[in-house]
Design an enzyme around this catalytic site. Structure first.
Site, PDB file in Angstrom:
ATOM      1  N   HIS A   5       0.801  -1.234   0.000  1.00  0.00           N
ATOM      2  CA  HIS A   5       0.000   0.000   0.000  1.00  0.00           C
ATOM      3  C   HIS A   5       0.832   1.282   0.000  1.00  0.00           C
ATOM      4  CE1 HIS A   5      -0.002  -0.381   4.670  1.00  0.00           C
ATOM      5  NE2 HIS A   5       0.965   0.416   4.292  1.00  0.00           N
TER       6      HIS A   5
ATOM      7  N   HIS B 116      -1.612   4.835   9.843  1.00  0.00           N
ATOM      8  CA  HIS B 116      -0.250   5.378   9.926  1.00  0.00           C
ATOM      9  C   HIS B 116      -0.194   6.744  10.617  1.00  0.00           C
ATOM     10  CE1 HIS B 116      -0.043   2.564   6.526  1.00  0.00           C
ATOM     11  NE2 HIS B 116       1.259   2.550   6.641  1.00  0.00           N
TER      12      HIS B 116
ATOM     13  N   HIS C 261       9.913  -4.213   4.081  1.00  0.00           N
ATOM     14  CA  HIS C 261      10.451  -2.864   3.911  1.00  0.00           C
ATOM     15  C   HIS C 261      10.790  -2.245   5.254  1.00  0.00           C
ATOM     16  CE1 HIS C 261       6.083  -1.935   4.281  1.00  0.00           C
ATOM     17  NE2 HIS C 261       6.297  -0.637   4.320  1.00  0.00           N
TER      18      HIS C 261
ATOM     19  N   GLU D  91       3.882  -4.994   8.609  1.00  0.00           N
ATOM     20  CA  GLU D  91       2.524  -4.768   8.092  1.00  0.00           C
ATOM     21  C   GLU D  91       1.931  -6.033   7.479  1.00  0.00           C
ATOM     22  OE1 GLU D  91       2.813  -0.071   6.770  1.00  0.00           O
ATOM     23  OE2 GLU D  91       3.067  -1.609   5.260  1.00  0.00           O
TER      24      GLU D  91
HETATM   25  C1  DHB Z   1       6.195   3.409   2.007  1.00  0.00           C
HETATM   26  C2  DHB Z   1       5.670   2.175   2.403  1.00  0.00           C
HETATM   27  C3  DHB Z   1       4.604   2.128   3.308  1.00  0.00           C
HETATM   28  O1  DHB Z   1       4.070   0.968   3.786  1.00  0.00           O
HETATM   29  C4  DHB Z   1       4.046   3.297   3.803  1.00  0.00           C
HETATM   30  O2  DHB Z   1       2.980   3.187   4.618  1.00  0.00           O
HETATM   31  C5  DHB Z   1       4.581   4.519   3.421  1.00  0.00           C
HETATM   32  C6  DHB Z   1       5.652   4.576   2.522  1.00  0.00           C
HETATM   33  C7  DHB Z   1       7.316   3.482   1.001  1.00  0.00           C
HETATM   34  O3  DHB Z   1       7.900   2.453   0.616  1.00  0.00           O
HETATM   35  O4  DHB Z   1       7.613   4.600   0.536  1.00  0.00           O
HETATM   36 FE    FE Z   2       2.533   1.313   5.377  1.00  0.00          FE
END
Ligand code: DHB
Ligand code: FE
Length: 278
Positions: A12, A59, A192, A239
């Site tokens: 997302h 978030h 990530h 997440e």
């Molecule tokens: C990014 C990934 C996320 O899950 C988020 O909530 C905000 C930014 C990203 O990779 O930039």
């Molecule tokens: Fe996120």
């Protein structure tokens, strides 16, 4: 009784919202991600779900670090989206289905889940982007039930607890006196990390094993503590607990209709799956 047709999962990243706004779906950077959704669109055109239960993590739009519920459920007639500071267009309000929300809340509290029930709830990109990705031309589910899982501020709920939450929500939906067709959506991940020394961290082998486990062995992730999971997938990669809960909310076995995995979108290993209830 309501019918649970299956589960949809996707990453997302906010930049996806800007790519949609600028119609960059066929751009070389974006097409390996967006092309993954075509089989999902075909499946959804056949399946026509009426309602979606959306497992996601807020978030900082509706909840902030001062008040962060572990699990929260919307019970509103409508959910507003608002500017989160990412510069992506806000979407019109999404309809809720309070009758189903309260039915789920009753079942969860009866089964000893101490949830927060929200009769007002702003939904952020984690709830709105999946709707745009799976139904790019509108025509999606008439209503949603948003379910927030804290993946942002420690302490986070264990994978085993997210599995149990998803299963309990699946039980509640299956007992809902309605002829609605319901789809479970899991939003977030995959690996990530946006901050700290490991910013940019990606773990493809783990992501692929996790995706496989949702089909073959949904309990697989429960062997990892939250610290182990953060180590494996990064501080934001956790997440993926939303995928786990959404999968657990589909009772019994699932058939993988489609899956896609692409590195990177922004800082994220971007995946999606379509799982049909067997
Ligand atoms: C990014 C990934 C996320 O899950 C988020 O909530 C905000 C930014 C990203 O990779 O930039
Ligand atoms: Fe996120």
């Amino acid at each position: 009784m309501a019918r649970i047709i299956g589960g949809l999962t996707t990453s997302h990243v906010p930049a996806i919202g800007r790519a949609i706004e600028k119609e960059l779906q066929s751009d070389p950077y974006w097409s390996p991600f967006f092309d993954g959704f075509a089989p999902a669109h075909r499946w959804l055109a056949e399946q026509q779900p009426d309602v979606a239960v959306v497992f996601y993590n807020d978030h900082g739009l509706n909840f902030f670090l001062d008040k962060m519920p572990t699990f929260a459920i919307g019970a509103a007639a409508e959910y507003q989206n608002a500017d989160e500071g990412w510069g992506i267009p806000t979407v019109p309000p999404v309809a809720g289905v309070p009758e189903l929300s309260w039915h789920i809340v009753d079942h969860l509290v009866e089964n000893e889940f101490d949830i927060v029930t929200c009769q007002e709830m702003l939904v952020d990109h984690a709830a709105t982007l999946p709707l745009k990705l799976f139904w790019p031309n509108g025509g999606g589910p008439k209503a949603i039930v948003p379910v927030h899982i804290n993946t942002v501020q420690f302490p986070l709920p264990r994978a085993s607890r997210c599995l149990a939450l998803g299963r309990a929500i699946g039980e509640a939906v299956a007992r809902w006196q309605s002829d609605a067709r319901v789809v479970m959506i899991g939003s977030g991940g995959l690996s990530h990390q946006l901050d700290g020394e490991r910013a940019g961290f990606i773990n493809k082998p783990f992501d692929l094993a996790f995706m496989r486990s949702l089909v073959e062995d949904p309990d697989w992730t429960a062997r990892y503590s939250i610290r182990d999971l953060v180590e494996q997938v990064g501080t934001q990669g956790v997440e993926l607990l939303n995928w786990l809960a959404a999968r657990a909310a589909v009772p019994g076995a699932v058939r993988q209709v489609h899956a896609n995995y692409h590195i990177p979108i922004s800082n994220t290993a971007a995946g999606m799956m379509v799982l049909e209830a067997a």
